[in-house]
Write an enzyme that holds these catalytic residues in place. Structure first.
Site, PDB file in Angstrom:
ATOM      1  N   GLU A 106       0.850  -1.198   0.000  1.00  0.00           N
ATOM      2  CA  GLU A 106       0.000   0.000   0.000  1.00  0.00           C
ATOM      3  C   GLU A 106       0.886   1.249   0.000  1.00  0.00           C
ATOM      4  O   GLU A 106       1.995   1.236   0.567  1.00  0.00           O
ATOM      5  CB  GLU A 106      -0.906  -0.050   1.238  1.00  0.00           C
ATOM      6  CG  GLU A 106      -1.827   1.123   1.461  1.00  0.00           C
ATOM      7  CD  GLU A 106      -2.873   1.364   0.380  1.00  0.00           C
ATOM      8  OE1 GLU A 106      -2.478   1.564  -0.775  1.00  0.00           O
ATOM      9  OE2 GLU A 106      -4.074   1.400   0.714  1.00  0.00           O
ATOM     10  N   ASP A 107       0.405   2.321  -0.630  1.00  0.00           N
ATOM     11  CA  ASP A 107       1.181   3.563  -0.630  1.00  0.00           C
ATOM     12  C   ASP A 107       1.068   4.281   0.712  1.00  0.00           C
ATOM     13  O   ASP A 107       2.068   4.616   1.343  1.00  0.00           O
ATOM     14  CB  ASP A 107       0.753   4.504  -1.788  1.00  0.00           C
ATOM     15  CG  ASP A 107      -0.748   4.798  -1.813  1.00  0.00           C
ATOM     16  OD1 ASP A 107      -1.497   4.240  -0.987  1.00  0.00           O
ATOM     17  OD2 ASP A 107      -1.169   5.596  -2.670  1.00  0.00           O
ATOM     18  N   ASP A 110      -4.373   5.849   5.627  1.00  0.00           N
ATOM     19  CA  ASP A 110      -4.934   7.105   6.115  1.00  0.00           C
ATOM     20  C   ASP A 110      -5.995   6.772   7.164  1.00  0.00           C
ATOM     21  O   ASP A 110      -5.664   6.559   8.335  1.00  0.00           O
ATOM     22  CB  ASP A 110      -5.487   7.843   4.887  1.00  0.00           C
ATOM     23  CG  ASP A 110      -5.947   9.246   5.177  1.00  0.00           C
ATOM     24  OD1 ASP A 110      -5.385   9.890   6.056  1.00  0.00           O
ATOM     25  OD2 ASP A 110      -6.884   9.709   4.501  1.00  0.00           O
ATOM     26  N   LYS A 138      -0.559   7.812   8.244  1.00  0.00           N
ATOM     27  CA  LYS A 138      -0.949   9.022   8.988  1.00  0.00           C
ATOM     28  C   LYS A 138      -1.746   8.542  10.199  1.00  0.00           C
ATOM     29  O   LYS A 138      -2.979   8.466  10.137  1.00  0.00           O
ATOM     30  CB  LYS A 138      -1.858   9.904   8.137  1.00  0.00           C
ATOM     31  CG  LYS A 138      -1.209  10.567   6.951  1.00  0.00           C
ATOM     32  CD  LYS A 138      -2.271  11.449   6.281  1.00  0.00           C
ATOM     33  CE  LYS A 138      -1.913  11.801   4.879  1.00  0.00           C
ATOM     34  NZ  LYS A 138      -3.008  12.459   4.150  1.00  0.00           N
ATOM     35  N   ASP A 166      -0.667  10.648  -5.854  1.00  0.00           N
ATOM     36  CA  ASP A 166      -1.107  11.710  -6.754  1.00  0.00           C
ATOM     37  C   ASP A 166      -2.043  12.687  -6.083  1.00  0.00           C
ATOM     38  O   ASP A 166      -2.605  12.421  -5.024  1.00  0.00           O
ATOM     39  CB  ASP A 166      -1.866  11.101  -7.935  1.00  0.00           C
ATOM     40  CG  ASP A 166      -3.284  10.686  -7.545  1.00  0.00           C
ATOM     41  OD1 ASP A 166      -3.423   9.968  -6.540  1.00  0.00           O
ATOM     42  OD2 ASP A 166      -4.239  11.098  -8.221  1.00  0.00           O
ATOM     43  N   ARG A 172       2.812  11.822  -9.618  1.00  0.00           N
ATOM     44  CA  ARG A 172       3.250  10.472  -9.252  1.00  0.00           C
ATOM     45  C   ARG A 172       4.733  10.267  -9.546  1.00  0.00           C
ATOM     46  O   ARG A 172       5.381   9.424  -8.950  1.00  0.00           O
ATOM     47  CB  ARG A 172       2.452   9.423 -10.032  1.00  0.00           C
ATOM     48  CG  ARG A 172       0.979   9.348  -9.672  1.00  0.00           C
ATOM     49  CD  ARG A 172       0.354   8.082 -10.257  1.00  0.00           C
ATOM     50  NE  ARG A 172      -1.083   8.152 -10.368  1.00  0.00           N
ATOM     51  CZ  ARG A 172      -1.936   7.861  -9.381  1.00  0.00           C
ATOM     52  NH1 ARG A 172      -1.477   7.494  -8.213  1.00  0.00           N
ATOM     53  NH2 ARG A 172      -3.234   7.932  -9.558  1.00  0.00           N
TER      54      ARG A 172
END
Ligand code: IMP
Length: 190
Positions: A106-107, A110, A138, A166, A172
């Site tokens: 996963e990037d 959140d 986060k 993005d 990106r």
């Protein structure tokens, strides 16, 4: 001659939160850790499109084991800053994960809602093991506990772009993680 090849983005980008060098160093550390933990196994790296594509590509080359890859794309609805928790699969995996040692890449985590949905969905497909690698988190934004087994960096509650992440499909290709000057309104994950 321009000194910054991203000269056209200067107006919109704020501070660089994580440099390209710091990202590459951390990716290598995560790759080494995964290589140690999965010795004798062939982890199956699932990239969550599109945001994790750059991290996935670098991480797989930092793992010193035979691996396989697959891709899944999801959309979650709500604003770009407030996820609703409604997640939909836009592109499913090509192959079965039954019996495989899956690493979900996963990037950024959140609210944790996307990850929670995907972990529940993938665990019904009978993988041998299922762990999560996230480049960013986060923690102050979490609405639901999220289990991240390999974590890159914890960051404050700011909207960030670059290294795959993005805003409106842009940025990106930045090799670093930068803060967007203006907090975005509306949109969905991508
Ligand atoms: P959540 O954990 O379900 O809230 O959603 C995580 C997804 O929201 C990520 O995979 C990104 O696509 C998107 N996202 C959350 N924060 C950011 C950010 O700061 N920049 C870019 N995308 C973000």
């Amino acid at each position: 001659m321009a000194t910054n090849k991203f000269y056209d983005l200067d107006e919109e980008l704020g501070e660089i939160l994580i440099s390209a060098e710091a990202i590459q160093k951390r990716v290598k550390e995560l790759g080494d850790e995964i290589t140690r933990d999965y010795r004798g196994k062939n982890p199956h790296l699932i990239c969550i499109l599109k945001g994790a594509c750059v991290f996935h590509a670098d991480l797989m080359r930092a793992i010193g084991l035979g691996i396989s890859v697959d891709f899944i794309a999801v959309a979650s609805y709500g604003s770009a800053t407030r996820s609703s928790g409604e997640v939909r699969i836009l592109k499913d995996l090509d192959e079965s994960i039954e019996g495989k040692d899956v690493l979900l890449i996963e990037d950024i985590v959140d609210t944790g809602l996307t990850l929670d949905y995907l972990l529940k969905n993938l665990s019904t497909r009978r993988p041998n093991s299922l762990r999560v690698v996230a480049l960013l988190s986060k923690p102050s934004r979490r609405l639901i506990p999220a289990r991240v087994d390999y974590m890159g960096f914890e960051i404050p509650d700011k909207f960030v772009v670059g290294y795959g992440l993005d805003y409106d499909q842009r940025y990106r290709n930045l090799p670093y993680i930068a803060v967007l000057k203006k907090e975005p309104e509306g949109g969905a994950r991508s």
